[in-house]
Design a protein around this motif. Structure first.
Motif, PDB file in Angstrom:
ATOM      1  N   LYS A  23      -1.914  10.442   9.191  1.00  0.00           N
ATOM      2  CA  LYS A  23      -3.378  10.610   9.361  1.00  0.00           C
ATOM      3  C   LYS A  23      -4.140   9.171   8.843  1.00  0.00           C
ATOM      4  O   LYS A  23      -4.834   8.631   9.351  1.00  0.00           O
ATOM      5  CB  LYS A  23      -4.039  11.714   8.399  1.00  0.00           C
ATOM      6  N   ASN A  24      -3.380   8.616   7.626  1.00  0.00           N
ATOM      7  CA  ASN A  24      -4.129   7.329   7.007  1.00  0.00           C
ATOM      8  C   ASN A  24      -3.838   6.236   7.791  1.00  0.00           C
ATOM      9  O   ASN A  24      -4.649   5.283   8.041  1.00  0.00           O
ATOM     10  CB  ASN A  24      -3.493   7.075   5.563  1.00  0.00           C
ATOM     11  N   THR A  25      -2.632   6.364   8.506  1.00  0.00           N
ATOM     12  CA  THR A  25      -2.203   4.953   9.401  1.00  0.00           C
ATOM     13  C   THR A  25      -3.260   5.043  10.555  1.00  0.00           C
ATOM     14  O   THR A  25      -3.873   3.807  10.913  1.00  0.00           O
ATOM     15  CB  THR A  25      -0.784   5.081   9.635  1.00  0.00           C
ATOM     16  N   LEU A  26      -3.511   6.196  11.239  1.00  0.00           N
ATOM     17  CA  LEU A  26      -4.175   6.202  12.248  1.00  0.00           C
ATOM     18  C   LEU A  26      -5.659   5.726  11.802  1.00  0.00           C
ATOM     19  O   LEU A  26      -6.589   5.059  12.693  1.00  0.00           O
ATOM     20  CB  LEU A  26      -4.199   7.569  12.949  1.00  0.00           C
ATOM     21  N   ASN A  27      -6.572   6.314  10.903  1.00  0.00           N
ATOM     22  CA  ASN A  27      -7.502   6.003  10.373  1.00  0.00           C
ATOM     23  C   ASN A  27      -7.805   4.580  10.147  1.00  0.00           C
ATOM     24  O   ASN A  27      -8.787   3.761  10.424  1.00  0.00           O
ATOM     25  CB  ASN A  27      -7.933   6.814   9.218  1.00  0.00           C
ATOM     26  N   SER A  54       0.820  -1.201  -0.142  1.00  0.00           N
ATOM     27  CA  SER A  54       0.040  -0.075   0.108  1.00  0.00           C
ATOM     28  C   SER A  54       0.920   1.095  -0.003  1.00  0.00           C
ATOM     29  O   SER A  54       2.107   1.211   0.229  1.00  0.00           O
ATOM     30  CB  SER A  54      -0.805  -0.086   1.111  1.00  0.00           C
ATOM     31  N   ASP A  55       0.319   2.272  -0.597  1.00  0.00           N
ATOM     32  CA  ASP A  55       0.987   3.696  -0.276  1.00  0.00           C
ATOM     33  C   ASP A  55       0.311   4.296   0.699  1.00  0.00           C
ATOM     34  O   ASP A  55      -0.762   4.513   0.801  1.00  0.00           O
ATOM     35  CB  ASP A  55       0.666   4.437  -1.801  1.00  0.00           C
ATOM     36  N   LEU A  56       1.333   4.926   1.715  1.00  0.00           N
ATOM     37  CA  LEU A  56       0.753   5.672   2.823  1.00  0.00           C
ATOM     38  C   LEU A  56       0.069   6.902   2.643  1.00  0.00           C
ATOM     39  O   LEU A  56      -0.661   7.493   3.481  1.00  0.00           O
ATOM     40  CB  LEU A  56       2.093   5.881   3.718  1.00  0.00           C
ATOM     41  N   SER A  57       0.160   7.528   1.342  1.00  0.00           N
ATOM     42  CA  SER A  57      -0.440   8.637   1.130  1.00  0.00           C
ATOM     43  C   SER A  57      -1.887   8.440   0.526  1.00  0.00           C
ATOM     44  O   SER A  57      -2.463   9.274   0.060  1.00  0.00           O
ATOM     45  CB  SER A  57       0.376   9.565   0.014  1.00  0.00           C
ATOM     46  N   HIS A  58      -2.255   7.307   0.524  1.00  0.00           N
ATOM     47  CA  HIS A  58      -3.494   6.755  -0.006  1.00  0.00           C
ATOM     48  C   HIS A  58      -4.268   6.038   1.063  1.00  0.00           C
ATOM     49  O   HIS A  58      -3.622   5.764   2.403  1.00  0.00           O
ATOM     50  CB  HIS A  58      -3.815   5.960  -1.191  1.00  0.00           C
ATOM     51  N   SER A  59      -5.574   5.913   1.183  1.00  0.00           N
ATOM     52  CA  SER A  59      -6.495   5.006   2.150  1.00  0.00           C
ATOM     53  C   SER A  59      -5.776   3.657   2.178  1.00  0.00           C
ATOM     54  O   SER A  59      -5.537   3.097   1.135  1.00  0.00           O
ATOM     55  CB  SER A  59      -7.928   4.995   2.043  1.00  0.00           C
ATOM     56  N   LEU A  60      -5.521   3.240   3.499  1.00  0.00           N
ATOM     57  CA  LEU A  60      -4.780   2.108   3.534  1.00  0.00           C
ATOM     58  C   LEU A  60      -5.825   0.923   3.524  1.00  0.00           C
ATOM     59  O   LEU A  60      -7.081   0.832   3.791  1.00  0.00           O
ATOM     60  CB  LEU A  60      -4.007   1.899   4.744  1.00  0.00           C
ATOM     61  N   PRO A  61      -5.462  -0.372   3.193  1.00  0.00           N
ATOM     62  CA  PRO A  61      -6.538  -1.403   3.189  1.00  0.00           C
ATOM     63  C   PRO A  61      -6.570  -1.957   4.448  1.00  0.00           C
ATOM     64  O   PRO A  61      -5.908  -1.437   5.602  1.00  0.00           O
ATOM     65  CB  PRO A  61      -5.414  -2.882   2.188  1.00  0.00           C
ATOM     66  N   LYS A  62      -7.620  -2.948   4.700  1.00  0.00           N
ATOM     67  CA  LYS A  62      -7.729  -3.387   6.016  1.00  0.00           C
ATOM     68  C   LYS A  62      -6.596  -4.040   6.746  1.00  0.00           C
ATOM     69  O   LYS A  62      -5.791  -4.869   6.052  1.00  0.00           O
ATOM     70  CB  LYS A  62      -8.825  -4.477   5.980  1.00  0.00           C
ATOM     71  N   LEU A  63      -6.382  -3.553   8.074  1.00  0.00           N
ATOM     72  CA  LEU A  63      -4.984  -4.316   8.543  1.00  0.00           C
ATOM     73  C   LEU A  63      -5.514  -5.247   9.425  1.00  0.00           C
ATOM     74  O   LEU A  63      -6.491  -5.657   9.546  1.00  0.00           O
ATOM     75  CB  LEU A  63      -4.583  -3.097   9.588  1.00  0.00           C
ATOM     76  N   TYR A 119       5.338  16.090   3.380  1.00  0.00           N
ATOM     77  CA  TYR A 119       3.575  16.093   3.830  1.00  0.00           C
ATOM     78  C   TYR A 119       3.015  14.977   3.680  1.00  0.00           C
ATOM     79  O   TYR A 119       2.358  14.348   4.382  1.00  0.00           O
ATOM     80  CB  TYR A 119       2.784  17.101   2.998  1.00  0.00           C
ATOM     81  N   GLN A 120       3.303  14.083   2.570  1.00  0.00           N
ATOM     82  CA  GLN A 120       2.853  12.815   2.191  1.00  0.00           C
ATOM     83  C   GLN A 120       3.328  11.755   3.276  1.00  0.00           C
ATOM     84  O   GLN A 120       2.560  11.038   3.755  1.00  0.00           O
ATOM     85  CB  GLN A 120       2.877  12.308   0.620  1.00  0.00           C
ATOM     86  N   ALA A 121       4.691  11.803   3.727  1.00  0.00           N
ATOM     87  CA  ALA A 121       4.991  10.977   4.199  1.00  0.00           C
ATOM     88  C   ALA A 121       5.008  11.252   5.760  1.00  0.00           C
ATOM     89  O   ALA A 121       4.827  10.151   6.488  1.00  0.00           O
ATOM     90  CB  ALA A 121       6.835  11.195   4.372  1.00  0.00           C
ATOM     91  N   TYR A 122       4.922  12.676   6.277  1.00  0.00           N
ATOM     92  CA  TYR A 122       5.091  12.419   7.648  1.00  0.00           C
ATOM     93  C   TYR A 122       3.562  13.021   8.009  1.00  0.00           C
ATOM     94  O   TYR A 122       3.438  13.314   9.495  1.00  0.00           O
ATOM     95  CB  TYR A 122       6.010  13.567   8.122  1.00  0.00           C
ATOM     96  N   VAL A 123       2.628  13.393   7.332  1.00  0.00           N
ATOM     97  CA  VAL A 123       1.350  14.330   7.706  1.00  0.00           C
ATOM     98  C   VAL A 123       0.269  13.279   7.297  1.00  0.00           C
ATOM     99  O   VAL A 123      -0.475  12.553   8.276  1.00  0.00           O
ATOM    100  CB  VAL A 123       1.345  15.779   7.636  1.00  0.00           C
ATOM    101  N   LEU A 124       0.155  13.259   5.930  1.00  0.00           N
ATOM    102  CA  LEU A 124      -0.911  12.408   5.294  1.00  0.00           C
ATOM    103  C   LEU A 124      -0.766  10.904   5.798  1.00  0.00           C
ATOM    104  O   LEU A 124      -1.632  10.356   6.129  1.00  0.00           O
ATOM    105  CB  LEU A 124      -0.911  12.578   3.951  1.00  0.00           C
ATOM    106  N   GLY A 125       0.435  10.504   5.602  1.00  0.00           N
ATOM    107  CA  GLY A 125       0.718   9.202   5.911  1.00  0.00           C
ATOM    108  C   GLY A 125       0.234   8.743   7.536  1.00  0.00           C
ATOM    109  O   GLY A 125      -0.308   7.621   7.634  1.00  0.00           O
TER     110      GLY A 125
END
Length: 280
Positions: free
Chosen positions: A85-89, A46-55, A77-83
């Motif tokens: 957020k997507n991981t936490l979501n 997966s790409d951390l800058s996108h919505s992640l698959p089911k963990l 921004y993609q690596a340290y902020v958006l990523g």
């Protein structure tokens, strides 16, 4: 044994994952391309800058170890902020025991050779440090117990840039500028140590640690020592201008806190680590 997610499982993440897998833990590594992951790490492509698959249903510990591929604001921004957020979501309401965020000592802006510890002020003077601090803030407020580890300059197998510069005669250094570094093996050792400490005594694990070795060193001293070991000409020295002093990191980082937690460095000085690399 724990189930561990390494988000942004690059070279350092793979080294950590293999080390923890040898202890019997179950490791999941999330990255864009998973073909090169060690067999001991279960792949999540997966790409951390996108919505992640089911963990995985159970995730006990998370190590967020993403890196920006380019020195551009969008990449940071993609690596340290958006990523983050997507991981936490994607983690949702999972019972994560601790979320480790791997940051950098570059967020400390001191430039006059000051002694710096975890209580020292940070500076978001450029986009890279601002994005790192944004990511740290997200992790602190994520609702899970969290720990931020700010590593200094990492060297080790596959990270021999300084040796290569000295060997090729391309290195030059500024006088009276302090540097701080840490061997990649000790990066992994610190993270493993903190996770194991959390498993036995979570109240003893704090929210922030600096990860550097025992010996802040003047940059020219390191360069000259390497040149001597490699039997190559001396490295060019230059006097820093006032402007370059202000722009360049120049600080002495203390690792007293991580040592007080019980961690013993495998490579306590740059000489210990580089001698082994040079012999290899």
């Amino acid at each position: 044994m724990a189930t561990i997610l390494i988000a942004g499982c690059g070279d350092l993440g793979c080294l950590l994952g293999e080390t923890l897998a040898q202890e019997g833990h179950t490791i999941y590594g999330l990255r864009r391309h998973t073909d090169d992951l060690p067999e001991s790490i279960h792949p999540i492509q997966s790409d951390l800058s996108h919505s992640l698959p089911k963990l995985p249903e159970t995730v006990d510990y998370v190590f967020y170890m993403a890196s920006a591929g380019k020195y551009k604001d969008a990449a940071y921004y993609q690596a340290y902020v958006l990523g983050v957020k997507n991981t936490l979501n994607a983690l949702g309401n999972k019972n994560v025991k601790r979320f480790f965020f791997i940051s950098s000592t570059s967020v400390f802006g001191q430039s006059e050779g000051e002694l710096v510890n975890e209580e020292s002020p940070t500076s978001g003077k450029n986009f890279s440090t601002r994005r790192l601090l944004e990511g740290e803030h997200l992790v602190r407020d994520c609702g899970f117990a969290s720990t931020i580890v700010r590593f200094g300059g990492i060297y080790g197998p596959g990270r021999t840039h300084l040796i290569d510069l000295v060997t090729q005669g391309k290195a030059h250094c500024m006088e009276d500028v302090w540097s701080n570094r840490i061997h990649s093996i000790d990066c992994v050792g610190i993270l493993k140590h903190l996770m194991e400490l959390d498993m036995t005594a979570p109240q003893k694990v704090d929210g922030l640690y600096i990860g550097v070795d025992n010996q802040p060193t003047l940059s020219c001293e390191v360069y000259d020592w390497l040149a001597e070991q490699l039997s190559v000409p001396d490295v060019e020295h230059s006097e820093p201008t006032e402007n370059s002093r202000m722009m360049r990191s120049n600080k002495r980082l203390s690792n007293a806190k991580i040592r007080a937690s019980g961690y013993n460095f495998i490579y306590p000085t740059y000489q210990d680590g580089y001698i082994e690399l040079l012999e290899a």
